[in-house]
Design a protein around this motif. Sequence first.
Motif, PDB file in Angstrom:
ATOM      1  N   PHE A 112       0.833  -1.197   0.000  1.00 40.79           N
ATOM      2  CA  PHE A 112       0.000   0.000   0.000  1.00 40.79           C
ATOM      3  C   PHE A 112       0.869   1.249   0.000  1.00 40.79           C
ATOM      4  O   PHE A 112       2.012   1.240   0.444  1.00 40.79           O
ATOM      5  N   LYS A 113       0.307   2.312  -0.519  1.00 39.33           N
ATOM      6  CA  LYS A 113       0.998   3.590  -0.610  1.00 39.33           C
ATOM      7  C   LYS A 113       0.808   4.359   0.688  1.00 39.33           C
ATOM      8  O   LYS A 113      -0.266   4.316   1.293  1.00 39.33           O
ATOM      9  N   ILE A 114       1.841   5.081   1.097  1.00 34.76           N
ATOM     10  CA  ILE A 114       1.760   5.953   2.270  1.00 34.76           C
ATOM     11  C   ILE A 114       2.004   7.377   1.804  1.00 34.76           C
ATOM     12  O   ILE A 114       3.005   7.663   1.147  1.00 34.76           O
ATOM     13  N   ILE A 115       1.070   8.255   2.154  1.00 36.80           N
ATOM     14  CA  ILE A 115       1.217   9.682   1.894  1.00 36.80           C
ATOM     15  C   ILE A 115       1.321  10.378   3.241  1.00 36.80           C
ATOM     16  O   ILE A 115       0.447  10.222   4.094  1.00 36.80           O
ATOM     17  N   LEU A 116       2.400  11.111   3.439  1.00 33.83           N
ATOM     18  CA  LEU A 116       2.544  11.942   4.632  1.00 33.83           C
ATOM     19  C   LEU A 116       2.256  13.374   4.222  1.00 33.83           C
ATOM     20  O   LEU A 116       2.844  13.876   3.259  1.00 33.83           O
ATOM     21  N   PHE A 117       1.353  14.022   4.940  1.00 36.81           N
ATOM     22  CA  PHE A 117       1.012  15.415   4.666  1.00 36.81           C
ATOM     23  C   PHE A 117       1.105  16.147   5.993  1.00 36.81           C
ATOM     24  O   PHE A 117       0.297  15.929   6.899  1.00 36.81           O
ATOM     25  N   MET A 118       2.136  16.974   6.115  1.00 36.09           N
ATOM     26  CA  MET A 118       2.436  17.606   7.394  1.00 36.09           C
ATOM     27  C   MET A 118       2.859  19.062   7.196  1.00 36.09           C
ATOM     28  O   MET A 118       3.072  19.503   6.074  1.00 36.09           O
ATOM     29  N   HIS A 119       3.011  19.756   8.285  1.00 35.32           N
ATOM     30  CA  HIS A 119       3.447  21.145   8.255  1.00 35.32           C
ATOM     31  C   HIS A 119       4.945  21.229   7.948  1.00 35.32           C
ATOM     32  O   HIS A 119       5.733  20.409   8.436  1.00 35.32           O
ATOM     33  N   GLY A 120       5.315  22.236   7.156  1.00 35.28           N
ATOM     34  CA  GLY A 120       6.724  22.465   6.840  1.00 35.28           C
ATOM     35  C   GLY A 120       7.354  21.272   6.149  1.00 35.28           C
ATOM     36  O   GLY A 120       6.744  20.634   5.301  1.00 35.28           O
ATOM     37  N   ASN A 121       8.587  20.985   6.537  1.00 30.13           N
ATOM     38  CA  ASN A 121       9.358  19.887   5.943  1.00 30.13           C
ATOM     39  C   ASN A 121       9.273  18.605   6.754  1.00 30.13           C
ATOM     40  O   ASN A 121      10.047  17.680   6.526  1.00 30.13           O
ATOM     41  N   LEU A 122       8.361  18.542   7.699  1.00 30.36           N
ATOM     42  CA  LEU A 122       8.295  17.399   8.603  1.00 30.36           C
ATOM     43  C   LEU A 122       8.118  16.078   7.858  1.00 30.36           C
ATOM     44  O   LEU A 122       8.810  15.097   8.144  1.00 30.36           O
ATOM     45  N   ALA A 123       7.238  16.032   6.878  1.00 35.74           N
ATOM     46  CA  ALA A 123       6.992  14.780   6.140  1.00 35.74           C
ATOM     47  C   ALA A 123       8.241  14.321   5.397  1.00 35.74           C
ATOM     48  O   ALA A 123       8.595  13.138   5.435  1.00 35.74           O
ATOM     49  N   VAL A 124       8.916  15.246   4.746  1.00 32.93           N
ATOM     50  CA  VAL A 124      10.150  14.915   4.029  1.00 32.93           C
ATOM     51  C   VAL A 124      11.190  14.379   5.008  1.00 32.93           C
ATOM     52  O   VAL A 124      11.870  13.387   4.734  1.00 32.93           O
ATOM     53  N   GLU A 125      11.305  15.017   6.146  1.00 38.50           N
ATOM     54  CA  GLU A 125      12.305  14.598   7.134  1.00 38.50           C
ATOM     55  C   GLU A 125      11.955  13.266   7.777  1.00 38.50           C
ATOM     56  O   GLU A 125      12.849  12.477   8.097  1.00 38.50           O
ATOM     57  N   PHE A 126      10.676  12.983   7.977  1.00 38.63           N
ATOM     58  CA  PHE A 126      10.271  11.665   8.474  1.00 38.63           C
ATOM     59  C   PHE A 126      10.756  10.578   7.508  1.00 38.63           C
ATOM     60  O   PHE A 126      11.317   9.570   7.922  1.00 38.63           O
ATOM     61  N   GLU A 163       6.831   3.767  -2.697  1.00 37.01           N
ATOM     62  CA  GLU A 163       5.413   4.075  -2.471  1.00 37.01           C
ATOM     63  C   GLU A 163       5.188   4.866  -1.175  1.00 37.01           C
ATOM     64  O   GLU A 163       4.216   4.655  -0.461  1.00 37.01           O
ATOM     65  N   THR A 164       6.115   5.767  -0.877  1.00 37.99           N
ATOM     66  CA  THR A 164       5.997   6.667   0.275  1.00 37.99           C
ATOM     67  C   THR A 164       6.252   8.074  -0.237  1.00 37.99           C
ATOM     68  O   THR A 164       7.314   8.349  -0.790  1.00 37.99           O
ATOM     69  N   VAL A 165       5.261   8.951  -0.062  1.00 38.52           N
ATOM     70  CA  VAL A 165       5.311  10.282  -0.651  1.00 38.52           C
ATOM     71  C   VAL A 165       5.078  11.333   0.429  1.00 38.52           C
ATOM     72  O   VAL A 165       4.226  11.152   1.308  1.00 38.52           O
ATOM     73  N   ALA A 166       5.831  12.429   0.350  1.00 39.75           N
ATOM     74  CA  ALA A 166       5.717  13.512   1.327  1.00 39.75           C
ATOM     75  C   ALA A 166       5.143  14.768   0.689  1.00 39.75           C
ATOM     76  O   ALA A 166       5.512  15.132  -0.432  1.00 39.75           O
ATOM     77  N   TYR A 167       4.257  15.417   1.427  1.00 39.87           N
ATOM     78  CA  TYR A 167       3.728  16.727   1.063  1.00 39.87           C
ATOM     79  C   TYR A 167       3.852  17.628   2.278  1.00 39.87           C
ATOM     80  O   TYR A 167       3.514  17.215   3.387  1.00 39.87           O
ATOM     81  N   GLN A 174      -4.406  -0.007  -5.830  1.00 39.84           N
ATOM     82  CA  GLN A 174      -3.522   0.130  -4.671  1.00 39.84           C
ATOM     83  C   GLN A 174      -4.234   0.888  -3.546  1.00 39.84           C
ATOM     84  O   GLN A 174      -4.856   1.921  -3.786  1.00 39.84           O
ATOM     85  N   GLU A 175      -4.121   0.378  -2.343  1.00 39.61           N
ATOM     86  CA  GLU A 175      -4.686   1.068  -1.186  1.00 39.61           C
ATOM     87  C   GLU A 175      -3.746   2.195  -0.776  1.00 39.61           C
ATOM     88  O   GLU A 175      -2.538   2.133  -1.007  1.00 39.61           O
ATOM     89  N   VAL A 176      -4.334   3.227  -0.132  1.00 40.22           N
ATOM     90  CA  VAL A 176      -3.570   4.405   0.262  1.00 40.22           C
ATOM     91  C   VAL A 176      -3.836   4.715   1.731  1.00 40.22           C
ATOM     92  O   VAL A 176      -4.983   4.766   2.174  1.00 40.22           O
ATOM     93  N   LEU A 177      -2.755   4.949   2.457  1.00 37.02           N
ATOM     94  CA  LEU A 177      -2.821   5.381   3.846  1.00 37.02           C
ATOM     95  C   LEU A 177      -2.235   6.781   3.916  1.00 37.02           C
ATOM     96  O   LEU A 177      -1.105   7.014   3.481  1.00 37.02           O
ATOM     97  N   VAL A 178      -3.018   7.722   4.450  1.00 40.81           N
ATOM     98  CA  VAL A 178      -2.557   9.098   4.610  1.00 40.81           C
ATOM     99  C   VAL A 178      -2.282   9.335   6.091  1.00 40.81           C
ATOM    100  O   VAL A 178      -3.103   8.995   6.957  1.00 40.81           O
ATOM    101  N   LEU A 179      -1.130   9.924   6.362  1.00 38.74           N
ATOM    102  CA  LEU A 179      -0.731  10.247   7.729  1.00 38.74           C
ATOM    103  C   LEU A 179      -0.545  11.757   7.834  1.00 38.74           C
ATOM    104  O   LEU A 179       0.205  12.340   7.046  1.00 38.74           O
ATOM    105  N   THR A 180      -1.257  12.368   8.772  1.00 40.33           N
ATOM    106  CA  THR A 180      -1.108  13.809   9.002  1.00 40.33           C
ATOM    107  C   THR A 180      -0.593  14.033  10.417  1.00 40.33           C
ATOM    108  O   THR A 180      -0.703  13.175  11.283  1.00 40.33           O
ATOM    109  N   ASP A 181      -0.060  15.228  10.641  1.00 41.00           N
ATOM    110  CA  ASP A 181       0.628  15.479  11.900  1.00 41.00           C
ATOM    111  C   ASP A 181      -0.238  16.033  13.023  1.00 41.00           C
ATOM    112  O   ASP A 181       0.053  15.781  14.190  1.00 41.00           O
ATOM    113  N   LEU A 182      -1.284  16.757  12.706  1.00 36.71           N
ATOM    114  CA  LEU A 182      -1.982  17.504  13.743  1.00 36.71           C
ATOM    115  C   LEU A 182      -3.484  17.539  13.498  1.00 36.71           C
ATOM    116  O   LEU A 182      -3.928  18.041  12.457  1.00 36.71           O
TER     117      LEU A 182
END
Length: 137
Positions: free
Chosen positions: A2-16, A29-33, A60-68
């Motif tokens: 499955f795909k993971i999309i991280l969508f967070m404030h600033g550069n946090l997703a990229v740094e994770f 299959e891991t993407v940062a926004y 493909q299933e997608v899991l989105v992870l947000t920070d706040l």
Amino acid sequence: MFKIILFMHGNLAVEFIRASAMVFGEQKETVAYGLDLGCDVDELRNSIKNSILDSTSKGQEVLVLTDLMNGTPFNTMMQLGTECRFSHFTGINFPLFLEVLNRRMSQNMLSAIYGLEEAAKNSVYNCDTFLSEENIP
């Protein structure tokens, strides 16, 4: 996988994602926004939507992870939830992200997200209490 999309404030997703490579290596299959001050939220929303639709059109299933919770990334994903199909967890910290990556290696998405709330509760420790004399054998 499955795909993971991280969508967070600033550069946090990229740094994770960058930091997680030190533990698990590069992850496909891991993407940062990232949401930055002054960015075009609608453009970012459309990019994420297209990424989700592209994956789901391939089955493909997608899991989105947000920070706040209640932050702009969270709110944007809540709106997109009426237009796209994906699972969404918010309040993600680095240990929980690593847990998701670890589970993804051997489990489907439904199994991987099962019990994440409990795992999140166990990812934060008060070190003063942990190291107190009561806890030392």
